[in-house]
Enzyme design. Structure first.
Site, PDB file in Angstrom:
ATOM      1  N   ASP A 265       0.895  -1.059  -0.108  1.00 25.48           N
ATOM      2  CA  ASP A 265       0.028  -0.007  -0.095  1.00 25.48           C
ATOM      3  C   ASP A 265       0.938   1.278  -0.010  1.00 25.48           C
ATOM      4  OD1 ASP A 265      -2.194   1.608  -0.127  1.00 25.48           O
ATOM      5  OD2 ASP A 265      -3.100   0.790   1.710  1.00 25.48           O
TER       6      ASP A 265
HETATM    7  C1  BGC Z   1      -5.113   3.229  -0.044  1.00 26.08           C
HETATM    8  C2  BGC Z   1      -5.153   2.247  -0.986  1.00 26.08           C
HETATM    9  C3  BGC Z   1      -5.005   2.813  -2.550  1.00 26.08           C
HETATM   10  C4  BGC Z   1      -3.651   3.539  -2.436  1.00 26.08           C
HETATM   11  C5  BGC Z   1      -3.625   4.146  -3.973  1.00 26.08           C
HETATM   12  C6  BGC Z   1      -3.782   4.307   0.075  1.00 26.08           C
HETATM   13  O1  BGC Z   1      -3.714   5.128   0.665  1.00 26.08           O
HETATM   14  O2  BGC Z   1      -4.942   2.746   1.435  1.00 26.08           O
HETATM   15  O3  BGC Z   1      -6.347   1.753  -0.656  1.00 26.08           O
HETATM   16  O4  BGC Z   1      -5.480   1.778  -3.378  1.00 26.08           O
HETATM   17  O5  BGC Z   1      -3.704   4.523  -1.510  1.00 26.08           O
HETATM   18  O6  BGC Z   1      -4.296   5.124  -4.023  1.00 26.08           O
END
Ligand code: BGC
Length: 736
Positions: A265
């Site tokens: 993530d």
């Molecule tokens: C979130 C994810 C997301 C990623 C990319 C993160 O802050 O937890 O769910 O896919 O950002 O945008």
């Protein structure tokens, strides 16, 4: 490309080139002036010009023309002309925004979500995207957590059905097919169990609970062929997920057989330093690589350290080869080596985006997701009456949710504009009554603090005008709700109430007119005690997406009969959270017959939520007969058929979601009081009846037993079939 050509390609790549395949950067870095990025954000991240030019994937940029240009630029510079991957959070629609995922859970209609995911994939791929970071399959029990809106709810079986449907909807049979994108399920694992519902907080779960409740939906997504998995921010039993070898190697790769690309993530590998579980970036890089994380999202932890770590003999180059092979394989599965633009096509983009077909689908999905929590007969509305729409969502286009930034709220249909198509202008009035949030609520959006200043005087005037309209009307429809930024990522709340400014309006309106219908917008279950007590009807519409206004009017007027069921319990109050129907049996259940004092209960509130999982009303009524089993004994190889007759006993056609729950009466490990094992949407004309039939097999009775093995145990089971998780009557069979 053939497998052996991929192997050959890998051999020809330099170590640096390989490591850059493992780097994902924001699309924003590529859309502005490269020099500014190099001397600004990229330098701050410790990235070199080469990293910026050679990163194997980007996130968060879309648009056919833009991505085709980026692909051209990239492939020219990339020594082996390897194409770049374009990823984005297409969560519940790209440009046509469908209801938020929790709302989709409320449809109990995974096939419909599959269609929505396919439509989203077609819009997204025409805009040049290859991968969506969706679905989020995290199980949720705590309404304080802002991201419950991204989940399909509290039940492992329901979540698994939706995980499978969404992955299939995005990916289809073959990623090379036109209009398909690779699906990345997230967040592995247990992110939904953040302690106290506070985002990014610690997760501590027993292995038993983790496996029984939290893992099934990820497994379902992987079994459905999800091409990617994303790690979660949280720790799992003390070790951050992104560096957790047990989680990633033993469970994800070995047990679940996942052989696709594992991405961290956003900056989650680097954050293991803040967790104080990695001493520094280098250690974080080693641990994440050893755990099998292939792509580092938006930090330079891999890009700035891995080459050196290989040279120093601190990591095996074979681990890098393993990761890069998976990344190249994904590019190959998408057909990018043959067609690096995939479906990017400015013409198709124009044609598909917000086309009538998708708008109609969004309208249908939204209407199906609404849950009628209360109705004393005031709904559907009598169009001959004088009706006032009073509340801040009357004329508000911010109804997409916070996780739909690819869509444009200007495309959203408001309640007022939809109502004007149907309601008689002479008998209908509209007023927002107050803003969504008052002075007491401060929200931080992506671009900073959201605050619409409104003076006390203006507010008073708004309220007075609105209350007057309410007084003059026969019925008042009050579109109230949370602000869209009160749910979503980093939007945990300790209180589950509506903004005070709206409650004041509600109290003033109900004081002058008792005939109030509340249309409730929210990203999560809320404490609805006061609303439920005073309103004659309550319709939960979540964040319904682009066609929200139309769908709401369809349901208010009875054109569509509501059939949604809660995918997550609505608590009695916040002190009850986390509350979920599938709780474990206690030694002192709150049942008559037990000593009154020493039961598992609260002194001041009931144990039951205000509205339980699976609950939702219709404009018609249904009667479900007692459960009939075809036999009362079952062998491990055999099956039992459970039947009920469902009858529409009301005056209009409607759909009932018939739900099958099973309880294992005795077992070596304490089990849930009941578990959802099946459901069926049954549509009936007035007076019509149909049988709902469920086949129960031994595999549905398995669980993680005392010795850690997975299987069933002989004994009796109670089968309950009803229209919500509150069903209690059942029939018993023995597994022998
Ligand atoms: C979130 C994810 C997301 C990623 C990319 C993160 O802050 O937890 O769910 O896919 O950002 O945008």
């Amino acid at each position: 490309m053939e497998k052996r050509d991929l192997e050959q390609l890998l051999k020809e790549m330099s170590l640096k080139e390989k490591v850059d395949q493992m780097l994902q950067l924001s699309g924003a870095f590529y859309l502005g002036d490269e020099n500014n990025v190099l001397t600004g954000p990229a330098r701050d991240m410790g990235l070199e010009k080469e990293d910026l030019e050679m990163a194997g994937s980007i996130l968060g940029a879309a648009g056919a023309k833009t991505l085709m240009r980026l692909q051209d630029d990239y492939m020219k510079k990339q020594p082996h002309h390897i194409p770049m991957l374009f990823m984005m959070d297409v969560i519940h629609g790209m440009k046509t925004i469908f209801p938020m995922p929790l709302a989709q859970g409320a449809t109990f209609d995974p096939d419909l979500s599959k269609e929505c995911a396919h439509a989203a994939a077609r819009e997204a791929s025409a805009m040049g995207l290859h991968v969506t970071f969706s679905p989020m399959v995290d199980l949720v029990r705590d309404a304080r957590w802002g991201r419950v809106m991204e989940s399909t709810g509290e039940d492992p079986y329901l979540n698994s059905c939706f995980a499978k449907a969404m992955v299939e909807g995005f990916q289809g049979e073959d990623l090379k097919e036109e209009g398909r994108v690779a699906s990345c399920i997230k967040h592995f694992a247990g992110y939904g169990a953040a302690q106290a519902g506070r985002d990014y907080n610690t997760v501590e779960l027993s292995e038993h609970t983790f496996r029984e409740f939290y893992l099934p939906a990820y497994r379902a997504g992987i079994d459905a062929g999800a091409a990617m998995v994303m790690t979660s921010f949280n720790t799992v039993n003390g070790i951050p997920a992104s560096t957790n070898q047990w989680l990633m190697r033993d469970i994800l790769r070995r047990e679940m057989g996942f052989d696709g690309v594992l991405i961290s993530d956003f900056s989650a590998i680097l954050e293991t330093v803040a967790h104080r579980s990695s001493a520094d970036e280098s250690e974080a890089a080693v641990k994440a690589l050893e755990a099998g994380v292939d792509i580092d999202m938006m930090t330079s932890v891999y890009a700035a350290n891995l080459c050196r770590l290989v040279e120093e003999g601190k990591v095996e180059e074979s681990l890098i080869d393993e990761a890069v092979t998976r990344i190249l394989e994904l590019k190959n599965k998408l057909g990018l080596f043959e067609n690096p633009y995939k479906d990017a096509d400015p013409e198709k983009e124009k044609k598909l985006i917000l086309c009538k077909e998708y708008r109609d689908l969004a309208r249908k999905a939204a209407a199906e997701s609404f849950v009628l929590l209360k109705n004393d007969g005031i709904l559907p509305l009598d169009l001959q009456k004088k009706i006032a729409f009073v509340g801040p969502y009357t004329e508000n286009q911010e109804i997409k949710s916070s996780w739909s930034f690819t869509g444009d709220e200007k495309d959203c249909v408001t309640i007022k504009s939809a109502a004007r198509e149907v309601f008689d202008a002479k008998r209908t009035s509209y007023h927002n009554g107050c803003p969504v949030i008052g002075k007491d609520v401060e929200l931080i959006g992506f671009t900073g603090t959201e605050k619409k200043e409104i003076s006390e005087q203006e507010l008073q005037m708004m309220e007075e005008e609105a209350v007057l309209l309410a007084k003059e009307a026969d019925f008042v429809v009050m579109p109230l709700g949370e602000h869209y930024l009160q749910s979503g990522e980093a939007s945990s709340r300790a209180m589950l109430d509506l903004p005070e400014v709206q409650m004041e309006l509600f109290r003033k309106v109900t004081a002058v007119n008792p005939n109030v219908v509340v249309v409730l917008f929210s990203g999560r279950p809320l404490d609805l005690r006061e609303i439920s007590a005073k309103a004659r009807a309550v319709l939960t519409v979540w964040f319904p997406g682009t066609e929200g206004g139309h769908a709401i009017v369809d349901v208010l007027t009875g054109k569509t009969n509501p059939s949604g069921k809660l995918p997550m319990s609505f608590p009695y109050c916040v002190g009850q959270v986390p509350v979920h129907y599938n709780e474990y049996s206690t030694g002192r259940p709150n049942l008559p017959g037990m000593k009154e004092k020493f039961r598992s209960k609260y002194l001041d509130i009931p144990n039951a939520p205000l509205y339980p999982f699976g609950y939702g009303l219709s404009y018609t009524s249904f009667v479900i007969s007692p459960v009939a089993l075809d036999q009362d004994q079952m062998t491990k190889e055999g099956s039992i058929t459970a039947r009920v007759t469902v009858k529409n006993t009301g005056n209009c056609a409607g759909t009932e979601v018939v739900q099958l729950y099973v309880r294992d009466d005795f077992s070596s490990v304490v089990r849930p009081v009941k578990e959802l094992k099946g459901f069926e949407r049954v549509t009936l004309m007035p007076g019509e009846e149909k049988e709902a039939v469920f086949v129960i097999k031994e595999e549905m009775l398995r669980f993680f037993r005392e010795d850690g093995s997975y299987g069933s145990e002989e004994g009796t089971f109670t089968v309950m079939i009803g229209n919500s998780s509150a069903v209690s009557e059942g029939a018993v069979f023995t597994l022998a």
